[in-house]
Design an enzyme around this catalytic site. Structure first.
Site, PDB file in Angstrom:
ATOM      1  N   GLU A  51      28.416  24.421  -3.962  1.00 26.08           N
ATOM      2  CA  GLU A  51      27.155  24.103  -4.623  1.00 26.08           C
ATOM      3  C   GLU A  51      26.630  25.210  -5.526  1.00 26.08           C
ATOM      4  O   GLU A  51      26.167  24.944  -6.644  1.00 26.08           O
ATOM      5  CB  GLU A  51      26.089  23.736  -3.577  1.00 26.08           C
ATOM      6  CG  GLU A  51      26.354  22.433  -2.849  1.00 26.08           C
ATOM      7  CD  GLU A  51      27.073  22.613  -1.525  1.00 26.08           C
ATOM      8  OE1 GLU A  51      26.839  21.818  -0.592  1.00 26.08           O
ATOM      9  OE2 GLU A  51      27.890  23.555  -1.422  1.00 26.08           O
ATOM     10  N   GLU A 109      28.820  20.265   6.091  1.00 32.00           N
ATOM     11  CA  GLU A 109      27.571  20.202   6.847  1.00 32.00           C
ATOM     12  C   GLU A 109      27.690  19.297   8.068  1.00 32.00           C
ATOM     13  O   GLU A 109      27.163  19.607   9.135  1.00 32.00           O
ATOM     14  CB  GLU A 109      26.440  19.752   5.921  1.00 32.00           C
ATOM     15  CG  GLU A 109      26.103  20.811   4.866  1.00 32.00           C
ATOM     16  CD  GLU A 109      25.298  20.291   3.702  1.00 32.00           C
ATOM     17  OE1 GLU A 109      24.929  21.114   2.836  1.00 32.00           O
ATOM     18  OE2 GLU A 109      25.029  19.080   3.640  1.00 32.00           O
TER      19      GLU A 109
END
Length: 336
Positions: free
Chosen positions: A197, A176
């Site tokens: 995730e 990210e």
């Protein structure tokens, strides 16, 4: 203006409430809970001039996780240093926020390069062992978004060219951060990018669903996010995840040369050009901000808690095979 922005951010209060339920997995300790005021007290940053990456790790202490090197007034380097595997957590946020604030406000700065002092790890996932309140107590940022997406949005829009130099794993929050930078360059042999995730029962929260489709197209973004596997540097280049990958021996030379070249150009021309590129390419605050509350909610679900506990029992957060091959290990959780 700030108040309106906060109120329009979807689910901020709900996110804080639901994330607190995660404390049962995160082995929270009431004696260690941080407040927003505590967080603000840790915003000091250390500036080292003329120190190369190999020396930075020797200077780190338990409280300093992000180092800023001002190589010149127009070129800075931000080095991530949280051994053993460069996990990102609530103690990192105030330090990185202070640096991003400095990047936004400096009148001379033109280029900033993000790198790592930890062998094998650019930056990995969020700290699952930190008390939940250390995250939920952090104030929203100037954009009105929660702390992590706020920093990433501000970095993307800063009137400075940002470059991620990826040697090692850039997964979860590490991905990210790299996606929030203007450019990404990777070691062909050593870089690993990705989002594990979903394999752990979690929805990513720092903006990858908004950013990845714009870079690589919907199908490949779905493969990265839903497959939850490791993406090596050469494949990341073919997918558009990074600008280019290089033989590891050539990575430093290329990034240093490009950074210095850009830093030699006129700042106004750079910032104006970036501003118009941003209009055409950056997701809105709403798209970014909507992800984190859903991430917090997903962490609180029993299935995510079960999967995270399995990963922790196998060695998540420690140097070893689980962190080194996290994509593989989340793919095995469904067999338990």
């Amino acid at each position: 203006m700030k108040k309106e922005s906060q109120e329009s951010t979807p689910g901020t209060n709900m996110a804080r409430r639901t994330f607190l339920r995660y404390a049962g997995v995160s082995v929270a300790s009431a004696g260690l809970l941080a407040t927003a005021a505590d967080a603000k007290n840790h915003t000091n940053i250390t500036t080292f001039k003329g120190i190369d990456n190999s020396a930075i790790g020797d200077l780190a202490n338990g409280n300093q996780l992000v180092f800023l090197t001002k190589e010149s007034p127009v070129l800075w380097r931000v080095t991530l240093n949280n051994p053993p595997v460069n996990i990102f957590g609530p103690k990192t946020i105030p330090q990185l926020n202070a640096i991003i604030t400095a990047i936004e406000s400096d009148k001379q700065l033109k280029v900033v390069v993000f790198d790592s002092a930890i062998e094998g790890f650019f930056m990995t996932h969020y700290d699952f062992l930190s008390p939940a309140e250390e995250t939920t107590s952090l104030p929203t940022g100037p954009t009105g978004l929660l702390a992590l997406p706020d920093m990433l949005v501000r970095l993307s829009r800063a009137p400075v060219v940002s470059i991620a130099k990826i040697r090692g794993r850039a997964t979860g929050v590490g991905s990210e951060l790299a996606l929030a930078c203007d450019m990404r360059f990777a070691s062909r042999e050593k870089a690993i990018l990705g989002h594990f995730e979903v394999g752990a029962g979690i929805v990513p929260g720092g903006g990858p669903m908004a950013r990845l489709p714009r870079l690589m197209g919907r199908g490949r973004a779905m493969e990265v996010l839903m497959g939850a596997d490791d993406i090596p540097g050469d494949l990341a280049e073919r997918y558009g995840y990074v600008n280019r990958s290089f033989p590891d021996a050539d990575l430093d030379g290329f990034v240093d040369s490009l950074a210095k070249r850009i830093a030699s150009f006129d700042k106004q021309a750079l910032s104006d050009t970036k501003r118009f590129v941003d209009v055409a390419s950056l997701p809105s605050d709403y798209e970014i901000g909507a992800e984190m509350p859903v991430c917090f909610t997903s962490i609180a679900r029993p299935e995510a808690q079960r999967r995270i506990k399995l990963l922790l029992d196998r060695g998540l957060h420690k140097a070893g095979d689980v962190e080194t091959r996290l994509g593989y290990h989340v793919g095995q959780l469904g067999n338990d």
